[in-house]
Design a protein around this motif. Structure first.
Motif, PDB file in Angstrom:
ATOM      1  N   LEU A 270      40.957  37.906  26.571  1.00  0.00           N
ATOM      2  CA  LEU A 270      41.926  38.755  25.883  1.00  0.00           C
ATOM      3  C   LEU A 270      42.965  37.917  25.134  1.00  0.00           C
ATOM      4  O   LEU A 270      43.397  38.298  24.038  1.00  0.00           O
ATOM      5  CB  LEU A 270      42.610  39.687  26.886  1.00  0.00           C
ATOM      6  CG  LEU A 270      41.720  40.783  27.496  1.00  0.00           C
ATOM      7  CD1 LEU A 270      42.475  41.543  28.571  1.00  0.00           C
ATOM      8  CD2 LEU A 270      41.225  41.739  26.414  1.00  0.00           C
ATOM      9  N   ASP A 271      43.348  36.784  25.712  1.00  0.00           N
ATOM     10  CA  ASP A 271      44.286  35.901  25.008  1.00  0.00           C
ATOM     11  C   ASP A 271      43.657  35.377  23.709  1.00  0.00           C
ATOM     12  O   ASP A 271      44.314  35.349  22.661  1.00  0.00           O
ATOM     13  CB  ASP A 271      44.678  34.722  25.907  1.00  0.00           C
ATOM     14  CG  ASP A 271      45.587  35.130  27.051  1.00  0.00           C
ATOM     15  OD1 ASP A 271      46.194  36.220  26.983  1.00  0.00           O
ATOM     16  OD2 ASP A 271      45.687  34.363  28.036  1.00  0.00           O
ATOM     17  N   LEU A 272      42.389  34.971  23.795  1.00  0.00           N
ATOM     18  CA  LEU A 272      41.699  34.499  22.595  1.00  0.00           C
ATOM     19  C   LEU A 272      41.589  35.604  21.553  1.00  0.00           C
ATOM     20  O   LEU A 272      41.815  35.390  20.358  1.00  0.00           O
ATOM     21  CB  LEU A 272      40.299  33.993  22.969  1.00  0.00           C
ATOM     22  CG  LEU A 272      40.194  32.564  23.498  1.00  0.00           C
ATOM     23  CD1 LEU A 272      38.816  32.333  24.111  1.00  0.00           C
ATOM     24  CD2 LEU A 272      40.444  31.565  22.379  1.00  0.00           C
ATOM     25  N   ALA A 273      41.236  36.807  22.018  1.00  0.00           N
ATOM     26  CA  ALA A 273      41.114  37.946  21.108  1.00  0.00           C
ATOM     27  C   ALA A 273      42.451  38.267  20.451  1.00  0.00           C
ATOM     28  O   ALA A 273      42.516  38.585  19.256  1.00  0.00           O
ATOM     29  CB  ALA A 273      40.578  39.157  21.867  1.00  0.00           C
ATOM     30  N   ALA A 274      43.525  38.177  21.230  1.00  0.00           N
ATOM     31  CA  ALA A 274      44.855  38.462  20.684  1.00  0.00           C
ATOM     32  C   ALA A 274      45.232  37.446  19.614  1.00  0.00           C
ATOM     33  O   ALA A 274      45.837  37.795  18.590  1.00  0.00           O
ATOM     34  CB  ALA A 274      45.885  38.461  21.811  1.00  0.00           C
ATOM     35  N   TYR A 275      44.878  36.188  19.840  1.00  0.00           N
ATOM     36  CA  TYR A 275      45.188  35.161  18.840  1.00  0.00           C
ATOM     37  C   TYR A 275      44.432  35.407  17.535  1.00  0.00           C
ATOM     38  O   TYR A 275      45.015  35.383  16.443  1.00  0.00           O
ATOM     39  CB  TYR A 275      44.846  33.782  19.388  1.00  0.00           C
ATOM     40  CG  TYR A 275      44.817  32.706  18.326  1.00  0.00           C
ATOM     41  CD1 TYR A 275      45.965  32.385  17.600  1.00  0.00           C
ATOM     42  CD2 TYR A 275      43.631  32.034  18.021  1.00  0.00           C
ATOM     43  CE1 TYR A 275      45.935  31.416  16.609  1.00  0.00           C
ATOM     44  CE2 TYR A 275      43.597  31.064  17.028  1.00  0.00           C
ATOM     45  CZ  TYR A 275      44.746  30.763  16.325  1.00  0.00           C
ATOM     46  OH  TYR A 275      44.719  29.818  15.337  1.00  0.00           O
ATOM     47  N   ILE A 276      43.131  35.686  17.630  1.00  0.00           N
ATOM     48  CA  ILE A 276      42.334  35.927  16.429  1.00  0.00           C
ATOM     49  C   ILE A 276      42.816  37.180  15.709  1.00  0.00           C
ATOM     50  O   ILE A 276      42.813  37.257  14.476  1.00  0.00           O
ATOM     51  CB  ILE A 276      40.840  36.029  16.778  1.00  0.00           C
ATOM     52  CG1 ILE A 276      40.324  34.705  17.348  1.00  0.00           C
ATOM     53  CG2 ILE A 276      40.024  36.437  15.560  1.00  0.00           C
ATOM     54  CD1 ILE A 276      40.462  33.527  16.409  1.00  0.00           C
ATOM     55  N   ALA A 277      43.271  38.174  16.478  1.00  0.00           N
ATOM     56  CA  ALA A 277      43.777  39.417  15.865  1.00  0.00           C
ATOM     57  C   ALA A 277      45.019  39.168  15.028  1.00  0.00           C
ATOM     58  O   ALA A 277      45.295  39.926  14.092  1.00  0.00           O
ATOM     59  CB  ALA A 277      44.061  40.458  16.948  1.00  0.00           C
ATOM     60  N   THR A 278      45.773  38.112  15.344  1.00  0.00           N
ATOM     61  CA  THR A 278      46.975  37.820  14.553  1.00  0.00           C
ATOM     62  C   THR A 278      46.637  37.198  13.205  1.00  0.00           C
ATOM     63  O   THR A 278      47.498  37.149  12.321  1.00  0.00           O
ATOM     64  CB  THR A 278      47.912  36.860  15.313  1.00  0.00           C
ATOM     65  OG1 THR A 278      47.254  35.572  15.482  1.00  0.00           O
ATOM     66  CG2 THR A 278      48.288  37.423  16.677  1.00  0.00           C
ATOM     67  N   LEU A 279      45.408  36.723  13.041  1.00  0.00           N
ATOM     68  CA  LEU A 279      45.032  36.031  11.803  1.00  0.00           C
ATOM     69  C   LEU A 279      44.594  36.987  10.704  1.00  0.00           C
ATOM     70  O   LEU A 279      44.513  36.596   9.538  1.00  0.00           O
ATOM     71  CB  LEU A 279      43.908  35.022  12.084  1.00  0.00           C
ATOM     72  CG  LEU A 279      44.210  33.969  13.149  1.00  0.00           C
ATOM     73  CD1 LEU A 279      43.023  33.047  13.337  1.00  0.00           C
ATOM     74  CD2 LEU A 279      45.464  33.180  12.801  1.00  0.00           C
ATOM     75  N   GLY A 280      44.265  38.220  11.063  1.00  0.00           N
ATOM     76  CA  GLY A 280      43.817  39.195  10.069  1.00  0.00           C
ATOM     77  C   GLY A 280      43.305  40.441  10.749  1.00  0.00           C
ATOM     78  O   GLY A 280      42.863  40.394  11.902  1.00  0.00           O
ATOM     79  N   PRO A 281      43.362  41.591  10.093  1.00  0.00           N
ATOM     80  CA  PRO A 281      42.920  42.844  10.696  1.00  0.00           C
ATOM     81  C   PRO A 281      41.415  42.875  10.885  1.00  0.00           C
ATOM     82  O   PRO A 281      40.660  42.295  10.108  1.00  0.00           O
ATOM     83  CB  PRO A 281      43.370  43.897   9.672  1.00  0.00           C
ATOM     84  CG  PRO A 281      43.397  43.158   8.369  1.00  0.00           C
ATOM     85  CD  PRO A 281      43.830  41.758   8.705  1.00  0.00           C
TER      86      PRO A 281
END
Length: 245
Positions: free
Chosen positions: A100-111
């Motif tokens: 979930l932490d990894l997913a949250a980081y990637i989510a900050t890079l673009g929708p």
């Protein structure tokens, strides 16, 4: 005034595009993007590049969304062990919290597609009968009539869904990993995706016809008829012939 109005429109549009959906906000509420970034730099940046912009070995992850990252990590497909026709599922190297932490980081890079909520993947809220129709129309040609999996071309295959979690099934439909096409909400609504999950979960119970024969449908059933049934008939005929002589 015109410039102010234009600025407001741009800011509002950017917020609408980048702000997480309610489902994603709920699932990532306790996730830490900063920890996800450190995990990414340590374990993923070698192939995907710093900032997840991609490289010679792996594609860019900007805009793939949290659902795609969560699917790949919790199924053990990523990090990938070696180049192959497709990434194989294996025991995950990260915990659910780290995923979930990894997913949250990637989510900050673009929708991108968000992780489904528990309600969206609850099979008890779906219709197995409608899910059967949808699955056999959209999925059975690769995954088999009940989700047992099957071979594709060039060394690829559609994996069995018998042990996949509802969240993983939903994320696969939403993101279309590897050879699988993606089914956005315009193609299959969230309710229809849940119906498919309800159908697949129902197939994991007792086989109403007795032996499952690998759950491969009429092909395996016909093979058993020819090999076993015809073999018994031939053996009986030979035995009767030997007795009469």
């Amino acid at each position: 005034m015109m410039l102010l109005a234009l600025a407001l429109v741009l800011v509002g549009g950017a917020y609408a595009a980048l702000a997480p959906t309610s489902a994603q906000a709920d699932e990532l509420a306790n996730a830490d993007p900063s920890k996800g970034e450190q995990l990414f730099l340590t374990n993923c940046a070698t192939c995907h590049g710093p900032g997840a912009v991609g490289g010679d070995l792996a594609p860019s992850l900007i805009g793939v969304g949290a659902a795609s990252v969560h699917f790949q990590v919790v199924t053990g497909r990523m990090p990938m062990q070696a180049n192959a026709p497709q990434a194989e599922a294996k025991p995950p190297q990260f915990t659910e919290e780290q995923a979930l932490d990894l997913a949250a980081y990637i989510a900050t890079l673009g929708p991108g597609p968000s992780i489904p909520s528990s309600e969206q993947v609850d099979p008890t809220l779906g219709s197995p009968s409608n899910g059967m129709l949808l699955f056999r129309t959209n999925c059975a040609m690769c995954h088999n009539a009940v989700g047992a999996g099957g071979a594709l071309t060039e060394g690829k295959y559609a994996p069995s869904l018998m042990e996949s979690t509802p969240t993983v099934i939903y994320e696969a439909m939403l993101t279309g990993p590897q050879s699988m096409p993606g089914f956005n909400d315009a193609t299959l609504s969230p309710e229809e995706k849940r119906d498919i999950i309800a159908f697949l979960v129902e197939q994991r119970g007792t086989q109403p016809g007795g032996l499952s024969l690998g759950s491969l449908g009429p092909v395996s059933e016909g093979l058993w008829v020819f090999v076993v049934g015809l073999g018994v008939l031939i053996g009986t005929a030979v035995w009767i012939g030997s007795r009469s002589s």
